[in-house]
Motif scaffolding. Sequence first.
Motif, PDB file in Angstrom:
ATOM      1  N   ASP A 198      -2.750  -6.212 -11.294  1.00 36.73           N
ATOM      2  CA  ASP A 198      -1.364  -6.263 -10.852  1.00 36.73           C
ATOM      3  C   ASP A 198      -0.939  -7.725 -10.760  1.00 36.73           C
ATOM      4  O   ASP A 198      -1.734  -8.592 -10.370  1.00 36.73           O
ATOM      5  CB  ASP A 198      -1.226  -5.622  -9.457  1.00 36.73           C
ATOM      6  N   HIS A 256       5.519  -8.003  -9.672  1.00 36.37           N
ATOM      7  CA  HIS A 256       6.093  -7.405  -8.465  1.00 36.37           C
ATOM      8  C   HIS A 256       6.571  -8.547  -7.567  1.00 36.37           C
ATOM      9  O   HIS A 256       5.753  -9.320  -7.057  1.00 36.37           O
ATOM     10  CB  HIS A 256       5.045  -6.572  -7.720  1.00 36.37           C
ATOM     11  N   LEU A 269       7.601  -9.646  -4.254  1.00 38.60           N
ATOM     12  CA  LEU A 269       7.440  -9.036  -2.935  1.00 38.60           C
ATOM     13  C   LEU A 269       7.354 -10.101  -1.848  1.00 38.60           C
ATOM     14  O   LEU A 269       6.859 -11.201  -2.076  1.00 38.60           O
ATOM     15  CB  LEU A 269       6.155  -8.193  -2.907  1.00 38.60           C
ATOM     16  N   HIS A 329       1.385  -3.736  -0.682  1.00 38.22           N
ATOM     17  CA  HIS A 329       1.121  -3.358  -2.072  1.00 38.22           C
ATOM     18  C   HIS A 329      -0.362  -3.470  -2.386  1.00 38.22           C
ATOM     19  O   HIS A 329      -0.943  -2.578  -3.023  1.00 38.22           O
ATOM     20  CB  HIS A 329       1.931  -4.261  -3.013  1.00 38.22           C
ATOM     21  N   SER A 337      -2.227  -0.181  -3.581  1.00 36.60           N
ATOM     22  CA  SER A 337      -2.438  -0.123  -5.025  1.00 36.60           C
ATOM     23  C   SER A 337      -3.861   0.321  -5.372  1.00 36.60           C
ATOM     24  O   SER A 337      -4.829   0.003  -4.676  1.00 36.60           O
ATOM     25  CB  SER A 337      -2.170  -1.497  -5.636  1.00 36.60           C
TER      26      SER A 337
END
Length: 316
Positions: A197, A224, A226, A234, A238
Amino acid sequence: MTMLDLDYKRKVVALKEQKNAVILAHNYQLPEVQDVADFIGDSLALSKNAATTDADVIVFCGVHFMAETASILCPEKKVLIPDLEAGCSLASTINVHELQAWKAEHPDAVVVSYVNTTADVKALSDYCCTSSNAVKVVNSIPRDREVLFLPDLFLGSYVAEVTKRKNMYIWPGECHVHAGIKADDINKMLATFKNADFLVHPECSCTSSAMYHMSKGDLAKTGHILSTEGMMKHARASDAKQFVVATETGILYRMQKENPDKEFIPIKRDAVCKYMKKITLEKVYNSLAHNVYEVKVPKDVADRARLAIDRMLAIS
């Protein structure tokens, strides 16, 4: 942690209670400093924590403009910074005289300043912003008004790209950390860690270049974007076991501590803010023991700067 660090840690904990003090640590701080902090996070969130605390003394383990912001938001409290040399390469790219001259060239423009600025510069601004709300702040300004955005070139370029605003002028300032994060560097990491990620922290100044590259479509994978707590949530939720993180490397300590079974890889291992790392556990102890070094913003400057901060908060 060494025996000396453990000794300083015990002394710091005792002094905090004795002096009714609170310790705020930015995500970029050394691990041992984070370990004695009452709050860990981003600059504005830490200042908001400072404003709501019952403590008489605030030890701000960050850089100078952050301690100034805490002083602006809670003028009745004593705000200390453990090292006066903990500055900010981005904040130092513009001063009051330069901003005054720029405003004179654009007398009807609205000035939007990133929080990574001195109190004097905030006092000459109409709005403050963070990376996460800069687009919202600029979009709140009538489109026929010119905007002077400072001091981050990358964040300003990102905002201009997203808002499609043609009458926005951007100060050519940059952070010594994020200036080194290039699209090619990011794409090489994403190609190496294909299943990872990609996390981008919007309120860490060194990620504004990554945000800019994302908005231009220069990156192989969309990240992402964030907040600190968003990143933490997350990472916990995740299924991914690897995360490529575009930010200063200090935040990795907290991420790894909260997720020991997962791997967090920095975009660049040398993305280190030397100013943040100036504060050590020994200096935190010295600050508490001897009330050094106090950061106090003059009332007239603080009142004007607070107006720019309050306008930002009202939009957010």
